[in-house]
Motif scaffolding. Structure first.
Motif, mmCIF file in Angstrom:
data_model
loop_
_atom_site.group_PDB
_atom_site.id
_atom_site.type_symbol
_atom_site.label_atom_id
_atom_site.label_comp_id
_atom_site.label_asym_id
_atom_site.label_seq_id
_atom_site.Cartn_x
_atom_site.Cartn_y
_atom_site.Cartn_z
ATOM 1 N N THR A 59 9.582 -16.289 0.191
ATOM 2 C CA THR A 59 9.374 -14.849 0.054
ATOM 3 C C THR A 59 8.027 -14.602 -0.591
ATOM 4 N N LEU A 60 7.324 -13.592 -0.107
ATOM 5 C CA LEU A 60 6.061 -13.180 -0.703
ATOM 6 C C LEU A 60 6.365 -12.128 -1.754
ATOM 7 N N ALA A 61 5.997 -12.402 -2.988
ATOM 8 C CA ALA A 61 6.163 -11.442 -4.082
ATOM 9 C C ALA A 61 4.787 -10.922 -4.468
ATOM 10 N N LEU A 62 4.651 -9.604 -4.454
ATOM 11 C CA LEU A 62 3.410 -8.962 -4.868
ATOM 12 C C LEU A 62 3.622 -8.499 -6.303
ATOM 13 N N ILE A 63 3.049 -9.255 -7.227
ATOM 14 C CA ILE A 63 3.303 -9.078 -8.654
ATOM 15 C C ILE A 63 2.172 -8.275 -9.280
ATOM 16 N N ALA A 64 2.546 -7.213 -10.009
ATOM 17 C CA ALA A 64 1.569 -6.391 -10.717
ATOM 18 C C ALA A 64 2.038 -6.212 -12.162
ATOM 19 N N PHE A 65 1.096 -5.965 -13.043
ATOM 20 C CA PHE A 65 1.403 -5.794 -14.462
ATOM 21 C C PHE A 65 1.092 -4.397 -14.976
ATOM 22 N N SER A 66 0.400 -3.585 -14.160
ATOM 23 C CA SER A 66 0.134 -2.195 -14.539
ATOM 24 C C SER A 66 -0.048 -1.361 -13.290
ATOM 25 N N LYS A 67 0.087 -0.040 -13.444
ATOM 26 C CA LYS A 67 -0.057 0.848 -12.285
ATOM 27 C C LYS A 67 -1.481 0.838 -11.757
ATOM 28 N N HIS A 68 -2.436 0.428 -12.566
ATOM 29 C CA HIS A 68 -3.828 0.358 -12.136
ATOM 30 C C HIS A 68 -4.060 -0.776 -11.127
ATOM 31 N N GLN A 70 -2.112 -1.235 -8.515
ATOM 32 C CA GLN A 70 -1.511 -0.856 -7.232
ATOM 33 C C GLN A 70 -2.488 -0.938 -6.067
ATOM 34 N N PRO A 71 -3.789 -0.612 -6.247
ATOM 35 C CA PRO A 71 -4.714 -0.801 -5.121
ATOM 36 C C PRO A 71 -4.805 -2.272 -4.671
ATOM 37 N N GLU A 72 -4.696 -3.209 -5.613
ATOM 38 C CA GLU A 72 -4.709 -4.627 -5.244
ATOM 39 C C GLU A 72 -3.457 -4.964 -4.435
ATOM 40 N N GLU A 74 -1.601 -2.861 -2.684
ATOM 41 C CA GLU A 74 -1.727 -2.183 -1.386
ATOM 42 C C GLU A 74 -2.684 -2.925 -0.462
ATOM 43 N N SER A 75 -3.735 -3.545 -1.035
ATOM 44 C CA SER A 75 -4.668 -4.292 -0.192
ATOM 45 C C SER A 75 -3.966 -5.464 0.487
ATOM 46 N N TRP A 76 -3.011 -6.090 -0.199
ATOM 47 C CA TRP A 76 -2.246 -7.195 0.402
ATOM 48 C C TRP A 76 -1.261 -6.662 1.446
ATOM 49 N N ILE A 77 -0.622 -5.533 1.138
ATOM 50 C CA ILE A 77 0.326 -4.949 2.094
ATOM 51 C C ILE A 77 -0.405 -4.572 3.382
ATOM 52 N N ASN A 78 -1.558 -3.928 3.246
ATOM 53 C CA ASN A 78 -2.324 -3.512 4.425
ATOM 54 C C ASN A 78 -3.000 -4.697 5.110
ATOM 55 N N GLY A 79 -3.572 -5.603 4.333
ATOM 56 C CA GLY A 79 -4.276 -6.747 4.908
ATOM 57 C C GLY A 79 -3.368 -7.680 5.682
ATOM 58 N N LEU A 80 -2.173 -7.895 5.180
ATOM 59 C CA LEU A 80 -1.200 -8.756 5.866
ATOM 60 C C LEU A 80 -0.335 -7.968 6.851
ATOM 61 N N LEU A 91 8.402 -8.582 -1.337
ATOM 62 C CA LEU A 91 8.861 -7.666 -2.379
ATOM 63 C C LEU A 91 7.683 -7.233 -3.234
ATOM 64 N N ARG A 92 7.753 -6.025 -3.757
ATOM 65 C CA ARG A 92 6.859 -5.596 -4.829
ATOM 66 C C ARG A 92 7.576 -5.958 -6.123
#
Length: 181
Positions: A59-68, A70-72, A74-80, A91-92
């Motif tokens: 599974t691909l997990a897109l891990i973030a630590f802050s709302k700032h 989110q552009p990173e 989204e770049s993976w969601i759109n790029g892939l 998953l996010r």
């Protein structure tokens, strides 16, 4: 006669040392990291035991630590092209410092619910309330300053990872890992 025993002893010690180093060498999971076992809940309120409850063996997990970050993400969601490619389970996973009480977690979940209104977005959103620093160490991540695209298996092993914004070179390595079994 003394020299034969000395040479044999030296060779025996060398073999013993080599075996000890072979067993002490880090395994792939300790080098790449491991998702800690914890109980999470998708934003659609479905419980999700991590990592055993991941949607697929890889599974691909897109891990973030802050709302700032989110552009990173989204770049993976759109790029892939994740919204259009059903072949990749993803998953996010926002990793949030646990406030230590249900009220605090509920307030954070309500903010996420307001931001991610569709059922599809809520099914893919898995907020993780935990100690961020411990999560980062266990998962083998470099720190909380960037988002990560991480390939996980159901044992929690980090099989591949990329940091920051989408990059086609990093993406091809992730795709390759996702496709191999």
């Amino acid at each position: 006669m003394k020299s034969i025993w000395l040479n044999t002893l030296a060779w025996g010690l060398a073999v013993a040392l080599a075996l000890a180093l072979a067993f002490a060498a880090p395994s792939e999971s300790t080098v790449m990291g491991k998702l800690p076992s914890l109980m999470a809940k998708r934003l659609d309120q479905q419980p999700l035991p991590l990592p055993q409850g991941l949607p697929s063996e890889r599974t691909l997990a897109l891990i973030a630590f802050s709302k700032h970050q989110q552009p990173e993400v989204e770049s993976w969601i759109n790029g892939l092209q994740l919204r259009r490619d059903p072949a990749i389970n993803w998953l996010r996973m926002p990793v949030l410092q646990d406030p230590g009480h249900a009220q605090g977690r509920s307030a954070i979940e309500n903010r996420l619910l307001a931001r991610y209104a569709s059922q599809g977005e809520r099914e893919r959103m898995v907020p993780v309330f935990t100690d961020r620093a411990a999560f980062i160490r266990a998962a083998g991540l470099g720190g909380p300053h960037n988002a990560y695209a991480v390939v996980l298996n159901r044992n929690g092993d980090v099989l591949a990872r990329a940091e920051g914004l989408f990059n086609e070179g990093k993406a091809s390595a992730l795709r390759e890992t996702l496709a191999s079994n």
